[in-house]
Design an enzyme around this catalytic site. Structure first.
Site, PDB file in Angstrom:
ATOM      1  N   ARG A 196      83.733 -62.309  21.638  1.00 55.74           N
ATOM      2  CA  ARG A 196      84.941 -63.154  20.885  1.00 55.74           C
ATOM      3  C   ARG A 196      85.977 -63.156  21.739  1.00 55.74           C
ATOM      4  O   ARG A 196      86.457 -62.378  22.366  1.00 55.74           O
ATOM      5  CB  ARG A 196      85.188 -61.940  19.508  1.00 55.74           C
ATOM      6  CG  ARG A 196      84.507 -61.954  18.347  1.00 55.74           C
ATOM      7  CD  ARG A 196      85.042 -61.413  17.273  1.00 55.74           C
ATOM      8  NE  ARG A 196      86.124 -60.349  17.324  1.00 55.74           N
ATOM      9  CZ  ARG A 196      86.602 -59.736  16.545  1.00 55.74           C
ATOM     10  NH1 ARG A 196      86.545 -60.102  15.336  1.00 55.74           N
ATOM     11  NH2 ARG A 196      87.708 -58.648  16.420  1.00 55.74           N
ATOM     12  N   ASP A 230      85.984 -50.812  18.415  1.00 51.06           N
ATOM     13  CA  ASP A 230      85.240 -51.577  19.149  1.00 51.06           C
ATOM     14  C   ASP A 230      83.783 -51.162  19.581  1.00 51.06           C
ATOM     15  O   ASP A 230      83.755 -50.334  20.480  1.00 51.06           O
ATOM     16  CB  ASP A 230      85.894 -52.001  20.803  1.00 51.06           C
ATOM     17  CG  ASP A 230      85.222 -53.290  21.210  1.00 51.06           C
ATOM     18  OD1 ASP A 230      83.818 -53.272  21.386  1.00 51.06           O
ATOM     19  OD2 ASP A 230      85.941 -54.395  21.187  1.00 51.06           O
ATOM     20  N   ASP A 286      82.464 -51.272  23.309  1.00 54.85           N
ATOM     21  CA  ASP A 286      83.103 -50.491  24.026  1.00 54.85           C
ATOM     22  C   ASP A 286      82.947 -48.927  23.899  1.00 54.85           C
ATOM     23  O   ASP A 286      82.590 -48.025  24.774  1.00 54.85           O
ATOM     24  CB  ASP A 286      84.760 -50.368  24.025  1.00 54.85           C
ATOM     25  CG  ASP A 286      85.204 -51.760  24.668  1.00 54.85           C
ATOM     26  OD1 ASP A 286      84.675 -52.153  25.506  1.00 54.85           O
ATOM     27  OD2 ASP A 286      86.560 -52.102  24.308  1.00 54.85           O
TER      28      ASP A 286
HETATM   29  C1  PRP Z   1      82.163 -57.736  18.304  1.00 52.24           C
HETATM   30  C2  PRP Z   1      80.661 -57.308  17.798  1.00 52.24           C
HETATM   31  C3  PRP Z   1      80.431 -58.794  17.117  1.00 52.24           C
HETATM   32  C4  PRP Z   1      81.618 -59.511  17.036  1.00 52.24           C
HETATM   33  C5  PRP Z   1      81.877 -59.280  15.764  1.00 52.24           C
HETATM   34  O1  PRP Z   1      81.516 -58.163  19.710  1.00 52.24           O
HETATM   35  O2  PRP Z   1      79.952 -56.496  18.572  1.00 52.24           O
HETATM   36  O3  PRP Z   1      79.269 -59.294  17.870  1.00 52.24           O
HETATM   37  O4  PRP Z   1      82.488 -58.536  17.775  1.00 52.24           O
HETATM   38  O5  PRP Z   1      82.988 -59.958  15.248  1.00 52.24           O
HETATM   39  P1  PRP Z   1      83.051 -61.602  14.429  1.00 52.24           P
HETATM   40  O6  PRP Z   1      82.436 -61.006  12.939  1.00 52.24           O
HETATM   41  O7  PRP Z   1      84.550 -61.614  14.046  1.00 52.24           O
HETATM   42  O8  PRP Z   1      82.366 -62.361  15.127  1.00 52.24           O
HETATM   43  P2  PRP Z   1      82.478 -58.492  20.781  1.00 52.24           P
HETATM   44  O9  PRP Z   1      82.636 -60.196  20.898  1.00 52.24           O
HETATM   45  O10 PRP Z   1      83.364 -57.812  20.962  1.00 52.24           O
HETATM   46  O11 PRP Z   1      81.533 -58.294  22.403  1.00 52.24           O
HETATM   47  P3  PRP Z   1      80.887 -57.203  22.963  1.00 52.24           P
HETATM   48  O12 PRP Z   1      79.798 -56.625  21.965  1.00 52.24           O
HETATM   49  O13 PRP Z   1      80.235 -57.752  24.082  1.00 52.24           O
HETATM   50  O14 PRP Z   1      81.865 -55.891  22.964  1.00 52.24           O
HETATM   51  N1  URA Z   2      84.262 -56.155  16.910  1.00 50.09           N
HETATM   52  C1  URA Z   2      84.066 -54.701  16.685  1.00 50.09           C
HETATM   53  O1  URA Z   2      83.479 -54.149  17.782  1.00 50.09           O
HETATM   54  N2  URA Z   2      84.731 -54.002  15.961  1.00 50.09           N
HETATM   55  C2  URA Z   2      85.603 -54.477  15.078  1.00 50.09           C
HETATM   56  O2  URA Z   2      86.163 -54.091  14.274  1.00 50.09           O
HETATM   57  C3  URA Z   2      85.579 -56.059  15.065  1.00 50.09           C
HETATM   58  C4  URA Z   2      84.915 -56.800  15.752  1.00 50.09           C
END
Ligand code: PRP
Ligand code: URA
Length: 199
Positions: free
Chosen positions: A94, A190, A193
């Protein structure tokens, strides 16, 4: 047990090791629900006592497709349940300003269009990542997709239902709302993370 484990995951003092283990355990438990209606066929076997007509899985084979990174945390639990499933990967992150998903990777089994696909991502926030992931699978011919998440926001659930009404959504909890940074409230922070210890 799913709710109990999710509560521990939500707690801010829970570290990456426990967070990962709990996510894996919940994924296995949710896998029961996600696969509960898959087709079975009769199969003749012999127990140590006598012959019998038993059941075995028939029909479509399965694929597990995590949305990177956090979706990876649900793969091992599902593979414990379905060891023969193939695994594809969709990389989406995102954008921090726009909150819109950006694609950076896609590697799927060659016969993905013939498979029942379980798309995994613990967090369904705005729904942008899930909708794009589903669209990528549909572009490659997938017709039977199930979305498995841990925590969903009402906004994200509504978006997936509107754009992909054919996709069943499985969530362990529906939370209250999104905050100004599009994080789920109360949520668990997150997920990526917390799984990988990157913050
Ligand atoms: C997070 C999560 C989803 C997304 C959800 O990923 O794991 O993939 O955000 O958000 P949305 O419904 O608003 O699209 P992120 O983009 O933070 O990547 P990561 O898993 O690599 O940390
Ligand atoms: N992605 C995450 O990991 N947590 C949230 O709450 C939203 C998006």
């Amino acid at each position: 047990m799913v709710q109990h484990k999710l509560t521990i995951m939500r707690m801010k003092e829970t570290g990456s090791k426990d967070f990962r283990e709990l996510l894996k355990e919940i994924a296995l438990l949710m896998g029961y629900e996600v696969t509960r209606d898959i087709a079975l066929e009769d199969f003749e076997i012999e127990t140590p006592i006598c012959k019998m007509t038993a059941k075995r899985v028939s029909g479509r084979k399965l694929a597990i497709v995590p949305i990177l990174r956090a979706g990876i945390g649900m793969v091992d639990g599902l593979l414990s349940l379905i060891p023969v499933a193939k695994v594809g990967h969709i990389g989406l992150y995102r954008d921090e300003q726009t909150h819109k998903p950006v694609v950076y990777f896609c590697k799927l089994p060659a016969d993905i269009h013939d498979r029942l696909v379980i798309l995994t991502d613990p967090m369904l926030a705005t729904g942008g990542s899930a909708c794009d992931g589903i669209a990528m699978l549909k572009e490659r011919g997938c017709t039977n997709i199930r979305l498995m998440c841990l925590v969903g926001a009402p906004e994200g659930i509504a978006k997936v239902q509107a754009e992909h009404p054919d996709v069943d959504i499985y969530v362990a909890a529906v939370d209250e709302k999104l905050n100004e940074n599009a994080y789920i409230v109360p949520g668990l922070g997150d997920a990526g993370d917390r799984i990988f210890g990157t913050k």
